[in-house]
Design a protein around this motif. Structure first.
Motif, PDB file in Angstrom:
ATOM      1  N   PRO A 123      34.916  46.386  46.454  1.00 21.53           N
ATOM      2  CA  PRO A 123      34.608  47.235  45.298  1.00 21.53           C
ATOM      3  C   PRO A 123      35.081  48.676  45.437  1.00 21.53           C
ATOM      4  O   PRO A 123      35.520  49.282  44.453  1.00 21.53           O
ATOM      5  CB  PRO A 123      33.085  47.155  45.198  1.00 21.53           C
TER       6      PRO A 123
ATOM      7  N   SER B 102      31.197  40.991  40.873  1.00 25.43           N
ATOM      8  CA  SER B 102      32.205  41.976  40.454  1.00 25.43           C
ATOM      9  C   SER B 102      31.508  43.224  39.935  1.00 25.43           C
ATOM     10  O   SER B 102      31.753  43.688  38.821  1.00 25.43           O
ATOM     11  CB  SER B 102      33.107  41.377  39.370  1.00 25.43           C
TER      12      SER B 102
ATOM     13  N   GLN C  45      28.769  36.152  37.990  1.00 24.94           N
ATOM     14  CA  GLN C  45      30.061  36.828  37.906  1.00 24.94           C
ATOM     15  C   GLN C  45      29.900  38.342  37.957  1.00 24.94           C
ATOM     16  O   GLN C  45      30.687  39.032  38.600  1.00 24.94           O
ATOM     17  CB  GLN C  45      30.786  36.418  36.624  1.00 24.94           C
TER      18      GLN C  45
ATOM     19  N   ARG D 231      38.608  42.244  38.773  1.00 23.95           N
ATOM     20  CA  ARG D 231      37.871  41.265  39.577  1.00 23.95           C
ATOM     21  C   ARG D 231      38.731  40.724  40.716  1.00 23.95           C
ATOM     22  O   ARG D 231      38.216  40.454  41.809  1.00 23.95           O
ATOM     23  CB  ARG D 231      37.384  40.114  38.707  1.00 23.95           C
TER      24      ARG D 231
ATOM     25  N   ARG E 157      34.683  36.230  47.730  1.00 26.50           N
ATOM     26  CA  ARG E 157      35.610  37.291  48.137  1.00 26.50           C
ATOM     27  C   ARG E 157      35.916  37.109  49.608  1.00 26.50           C
ATOM     28  O   ARG E 157      35.013  36.837  50.407  1.00 26.50           O
ATOM     29  CB  ARG E 157      34.999  38.679  47.891  1.00 26.50           C
TER      30      ARG E 157
ATOM     31  N   TRP F 247      38.832  43.414  33.179  1.00 24.79           N
ATOM     32  CA  TRP F 247      37.949  42.391  33.744  1.00 24.79           C
ATOM     33  C   TRP F 247      38.749  41.370  34.542  1.00 24.79           C
ATOM     34  O   TRP F 247      38.336  40.939  35.618  1.00 24.79           O
ATOM     35  CB  TRP F 247      37.172  41.732  32.624  1.00 24.79           C
TER      36      TRP F 247
ATOM     37  N   THR G  59      33.799  46.315  38.950  1.00 17.81           N
ATOM     38  CA  THR G  59      34.515  46.025  37.709  1.00 17.81           C
ATOM     39  C   THR G  59      33.580  46.182  36.518  1.00 17.81           C
ATOM     40  O   THR G  59      33.922  46.809  35.506  1.00 17.81           O
ATOM     41  CB  THR G  59      35.080  44.598  37.733  1.00 17.81           C
TER      42      THR G  59
ATOM     43  N   GLU H 109      38.780  43.463  43.382  1.00 16.08           N
ATOM     44  CA  GLU H 109      37.458  43.585  43.989  1.00 16.08           C
ATOM     45  C   GLU H 109      37.163  42.407  44.900  1.00 16.08           C
ATOM     46  O   GLU H 109      36.566  42.568  45.971  1.00 16.08           O
ATOM     47  CB  GLU H 109      36.386  43.693  42.903  1.00 16.08           C
ATOM     48  N   ALA H 110      37.597  41.212  44.512  1.00 16.39           N
ATOM     49  CA  ALA H 110      37.370  40.031  45.341  1.00 16.39           C
ATOM     50  C   ALA H 110      38.203  40.074  46.610  1.00 16.39           C
ATOM     51  O   ALA H 110      37.750  39.639  47.670  1.00 16.39           O
ATOM     52  CB  ALA H 110      37.700  38.769  44.552  1.00 16.39           C
TER      53      ALA H 110
END
Length: 288
Positions: A177, A86, A82, A169, A30, A165, A89, A172-173
């Motif tokens: 978040p 995330s 992963q 993600r 991220r 998903w 997510t 969020e990346a």
């Protein structure tokens, strides 16, 4: 395990080529802008060391190198990696799966009533809805958001969670978040109110309104401040917008496949375009 700051670089450094290389190698990461710096976060220290070594060799992420490098087993992220990268997510999806289990995928109308936009009572084969004002007056404010957790059938659940998903993600990346959480709640609120204002008291639910919000956010943000995280595969935007228009024709109701909450989709999409506009303008100003 908390995220690790693998690198901190000045804002003016162009990381786009290197980010493409990381994506090619499927390295979870991220990039965030903090105090005039670009910070590249990864979920584990071992990955941080790998990323720093990779940057020392390929700071511009040579396209030829990216195409020729194999997907090494030690760089391909595991499911656990992963999930750690995330977390928000995954948390939203976990709540969705719990709600699906409690409501028996929408078949248990008694438990669904606890998550619906307005309360209702069952009498035989009929559902009698309360007014929104009565629902809120009784302090049930959670109902403004919780319809996004209701899903009717396994296909409805599978499609919505898979898309969340994928899109969740990305946000969020790129933006973190908590931004994803705020956007998810905001899009849920916009979608639910749009559907209620359009159709009145009724039973509706699903993450699809939120998904259209995430889609609109990525779309407009990417147009104003191009970045790899929000670069969607070709045809995805066209497919999603075409699906929205097809649903709005009423063909599925005519064929008795069930009602589609079209107003929720439109409300979520418009809210997402608005947040993408604001976020994209701010990101563009920070770059300049």
């Amino acid at each position: 395990m908390s995220a690790i700051a693998a690198m901190r670089l000045p804002e003016q450094v162009d990381l786009s080529g290197f980010i493409e290389l990381l994506q090619r190698l499927q390295v979870p990461h991220r990039v965030a802008e903090e105090a005039g710096e670009q910070v590249l976060w990864v979920p584990e220290e071992s990955l941080a060391e790998h990323v720093r070594a990779l940057y020392a060799r390929y700071p511009h992420g040579d396209a030829t190198v990216a195409q020729s490098l194999p997907l090494a087993a030690n760089t391909a992220p595991s499911v656990a990696q992963q999930l750690r990268a995330s977390r928000m997510t995954a948390a939203v999806l976990l709540l969705t799966f719990i709600a699906a289990a409690i409501t028996v995928l929408g078949d248990n109308l008694t438990t669904v009533s606890g998550l619906s936009f307005v309360d209702y009572r069952l009498q035989g084969d009929y559902i009698y809805f309360s007014d929104l004002s009565d629902t809120l007056a009784s302090g049930q404010w959670w109902r403004l958001l919780t319809p996004m957790l209701i899903h009717f059938g396994i296909l409805h659940l599978a499609m919505n969670t898979l898309w969340f998903w994928e899109l969740g993600r990305r946000i969020e990346a790129r933006q973190g978040p908590w931004t994803l959480l705020v956007l998810t709640l905001l899009f849920s609120l916009a979608a639910n109110f749009a559907q209620y204002l359009h159709a009145g008291p009724s039973l509706f639910g699903g993450l699809s309104g939120v998904l259209y919000g995430l889609l609109g956010h990525c779309w407009i943000f990417q147009r104003l401040a191009p970045n790899n995280a929000y670069r969607l595969p070709p045809g995805v935007l066209v497919m999603m917008l075409a699906w929205l228009l097809i649903c709005m024709t009423g063909i599925f109701e005519l064929l008795q496949f069930g009602a589609i909450a079209n107003a929720a989709h439109v409300g979520g999409l418009l809210a997402g375009c608005l947040t993408g506009l604001v976020g994209g303008v701010l990101a563009r100003q920070q770059r300049s």
